[in-house]
Scaffold this motif. Structure first.
Motif, PDB file in Angstrom:
ATOM      1  N   SER A  16      37.049  24.468 -23.161  1.00 27.53           N
ATOM      2  CA  SER A  16      37.878  24.430 -21.963  1.00 27.53           C
ATOM      3  C   SER A  16      38.305  23.003 -21.693  1.00 27.53           C
ATOM      4  O   SER A  16      37.664  22.054 -22.148  1.00 27.53           O
ATOM      5  CB  SER A  16      37.089  24.984 -20.769  1.00 27.53           C
ATOM      6  OG  SER A  16      37.929  25.197 -19.662  1.00 27.53           O
ATOM      7  N   SER A  17      39.382  22.839 -20.943  1.00 24.86           N
ATOM      8  CA  SER A  17      39.836  21.504 -20.562  1.00 24.86           C
ATOM      9  C   SER A  17      40.729  21.603 -19.334  1.00 24.86           C
ATOM     10  O   SER A  17      41.338  22.650 -19.082  1.00 24.86           O
ATOM     11  CB  SER A  17      40.605  20.831 -21.713  1.00 24.86           C
ATOM     12  OG  SER A  17      41.811  21.530 -21.976  1.00 24.86           O
ATOM     13  N   SER A  60      37.258  17.565 -20.794  1.00 21.16           N
ATOM     14  CA  SER A  60      37.245  18.571 -21.854  1.00 21.16           C
ATOM     15  C   SER A  60      35.839  18.720 -22.393  1.00 21.16           C
ATOM     16  O   SER A  60      34.973  17.875 -22.162  1.00 21.16           O
ATOM     17  CB  SER A  60      38.186  18.173 -22.995  1.00 21.16           C
ATOM     18  OG  SER A  60      37.729  16.997 -23.630  1.00 21.16           O
ATOM     19  N   GLU A 113      43.007  21.262 -10.720  1.00 24.33           N
ATOM     20  CA  GLU A 113      42.135  22.212 -11.405  1.00 24.33           C
ATOM     21  C   GLU A 113      40.652  21.922 -11.120  1.00 24.33           C
ATOM     22  O   GLU A 113      40.281  20.836 -10.688  1.00 24.33           O
ATOM     23  CB  GLU A 113      42.387  22.150 -12.911  1.00 24.33           C
ATOM     24  CG  GLU A 113      43.787  22.585 -13.315  1.00 24.33           C
ATOM     25  CD  GLU A 113      44.048  22.357 -14.793  1.00 24.33           C
ATOM     26  OE1 GLU A 113      44.116  23.370 -15.527  1.00 24.33           O
ATOM     27  OE2 GLU A 113      44.166  21.195 -15.212  1.00 24.33           O
ATOM     28  N   LYS A 128      38.411  26.770 -14.327  1.00 26.75           N
ATOM     29  CA  LYS A 128      37.973  26.839 -15.729  1.00 26.75           C
ATOM     30  C   LYS A 128      36.445  26.711 -15.786  1.00 26.75           C
ATOM     31  O   LYS A 128      35.821  26.210 -14.848  1.00 26.75           O
ATOM     32  CB  LYS A 128      38.609  25.708 -16.544  1.00 26.75           C
ATOM     33  CG  LYS A 128      40.131  25.625 -16.420  1.00 26.75           C
ATOM     34  CD  LYS A 128      40.825  26.806 -17.046  1.00 26.75           C
ATOM     35  CE  LYS A 128      42.341  26.708 -16.912  1.00 26.75           C
ATOM     36  NZ  LYS A 128      42.898  25.550 -17.642  1.00 26.75           N
ATOM     37  N   ASP A 129      35.868  27.145 -16.889  1.00 26.25           N
ATOM     38  CA  ASP A 129      34.411  27.022 -17.025  1.00 26.25           C
ATOM     39  C   ASP A 129      34.037  26.823 -18.485  1.00 26.25           C
ATOM     40  O   ASP A 129      34.857  26.998 -19.388  1.00 26.25           O
ATOM     41  CB  ASP A 129      33.698  28.251 -16.456  1.00 26.25           C
ATOM     42  CG  ASP A 129      33.928  29.493 -17.299  1.00 26.25           C
ATOM     43  OD1 ASP A 129      35.095  29.853 -17.485  1.00 26.25           O
ATOM     44  OD2 ASP A 129      32.938  30.090 -17.768  1.00 26.25           O
ATOM     45  N   GLY A 130      32.777  26.444 -18.672  1.00 23.28           N
ATOM     46  CA  GLY A 130      32.269  26.250 -20.021  1.00 23.28           C
ATOM     47  C   GLY A 130      31.659  27.534 -20.555  1.00 23.28           C
ATOM     48  O   GLY A 130      32.016  28.628 -20.124  1.00 23.28           O
ATOM     49  N   LYS A 131      30.714  27.406 -21.454  1.00 20.42           N
ATOM     50  CA  LYS A 131      30.037  28.558 -22.040  1.00 20.42           C
ATOM     51  C   LYS A 131      28.598  28.535 -21.554  1.00 20.42           C
ATOM     52  O   LYS A 131      27.838  27.619 -21.874  1.00 20.42           O
ATOM     53  CB  LYS A 131      30.094  28.477 -23.571  1.00 20.42           C
ATOM     54  CG  LYS A 131      29.584  29.730 -24.267  1.00 20.42           C
ATOM     55  CD  LYS A 131      29.807  29.624 -25.762  1.00 20.42           C
ATOM     56  CE  LYS A 131      29.322  30.889 -26.465  1.00 20.42           C
ATOM     57  NZ  LYS A 131      29.519  30.793 -27.931  1.00 20.42           N
ATOM     58  N   LEU A 188      36.858  22.450 -13.106  1.00 13.51           N
ATOM     59  CA  LEU A 188      36.093  22.832 -14.288  1.00 13.51           C
ATOM     60  C   LEU A 188      34.623  22.954 -13.890  1.00 13.51           C
ATOM     61  O   LEU A 188      34.027  21.998 -13.395  1.00 13.51           O
ATOM     62  CB  LEU A 188      36.241  21.795 -15.398  1.00 13.51           C
ATOM     63  CG  LEU A 188      35.403  22.035 -16.661  1.00 13.51           C
ATOM     64  CD1 LEU A 188      35.817  23.322 -17.363  1.00 13.51           C
ATOM     65  CD2 LEU A 188      35.515  20.858 -17.621  1.00 13.51           C
ATOM     66  N   GLN A 203      36.631  23.083 -28.878  1.00 16.25           N
ATOM     67  CA  GLN A 203      37.014  22.960 -27.475  1.00 16.25           C
ATOM     68  C   GLN A 203      36.954  24.307 -26.776  1.00 16.25           C
ATOM     69  O   GLN A 203      37.635  25.257 -27.144  1.00 16.25           O
ATOM     70  CB  GLN A 203      38.422  22.362 -27.342  1.00 16.25           C
ATOM     71  CG  GLN A 203      38.790  22.087 -25.885  1.00 16.25           C
ATOM     72  CD  GLN A 203      39.996  21.184 -25.760  1.00 16.25           C
ATOM     73  OE1 GLN A 203      39.978  20.048 -26.223  1.00 16.25           O
ATOM     74  NE2 GLN A 203      41.046  21.691 -25.138  1.00 16.25           N
TER      75      GLN A 203
END
Length: 205
Positions: free
Chosen positions: A19-20, A12, A71, A121-124, A73, A17
């Motif tokens: 994304s996780s 995470s 998943e 999923k991805d971060g910013k 990330l 938060q």
């Protein structure tokens, strides 16, 4: 392009938060100044197909993230393109921010097309983040695209080393070889040819 990915139990991004994910891969992506669509597609294939998970019988290194339906990330990580200048990190080989953001978004798009979009999923991008990773194993693998270019500064050094090697291989002719290769004077009594034979060996009539 450089990718560092970790097999994880859960992951995470702290603070607010963003994304996780549960079990799967955390992909740290370092985009190079020279990266193209070719390198991008190569990395997408490798990430999704590399066998780092166990199968149903518990045998390790048997299943990919797609096989297990886990998943992924992704986190943009320009520091993977670091080159040290003494003790100071230098990032001149990393793709500039504006160009890298577009490239990164394309990378995510290709991952989602090749896999299940809801599992990517991805971060910013460009944000300061705290990434909490529970590394499973631990397993951490670094991938580098085959077409990754050499730092021009490093290339110059390699060229100079090669030139020094070539000079070492070029030997100066020895004194004896120069004498053998020197043209003979016809008036020199010591000069002889195979056709004339050795004067000292001729018989008297």
């Amino acid at each position: 392009m450089k990718v560092m990915f970790q097999k994880i139990h859960e992951d995470s991004m702290g603070g607010e938060q963003i994304s996780s994910i549960g079990r799967g891969l955390c992909v740290l992506l370092g985009i190079s100044l020279e990266d193209t669509q070719r390198e991008l597609e190569h990395m997408v294939r490798k990430i999704l197909n590399l066998r780092v998970f166990e199968d149903e019988s518990g045998k390790h290194w048997s299943k990919s993230v797609m096989d297990k339906q886990y998943e992924v990330l992704c986190v943009s990580q320009f520091t993977l393109q670091c080159i040290l200048k003494g003790n100071k990190p230098d990032y001149h080989m990393a793709m500039p921010t504006e160009q890298a953001e577009s490239f990164y978004n394309n990378f995510l798009e290709q991952l989602r097309k090749a896999y299940k979009p809801e599992l990517i999923k991805d971060g910013k991008f460009g944000a300061y983040m705290q990434v909490h990773i529970q590394n499973d194993g631990p397993v951490t693998i670094e991938l580098e695209s085959p077409a990754a270019t050499v730092d021009p500064k490093q290339l110059t050094k390699l060229e100079k080393q090669q030139q020094r090697k070539e000079k070492t291989r070029t030997k100066v002719p020895s004194e004896s070889s120069r004498e053998r290769n020197a043209p003979r004077n016809k008036d020199d009594p010591s000069a002889s040819s195979g056709a004339e034979g050795d004067v000292s060996s001729e018989r008297e009539p």
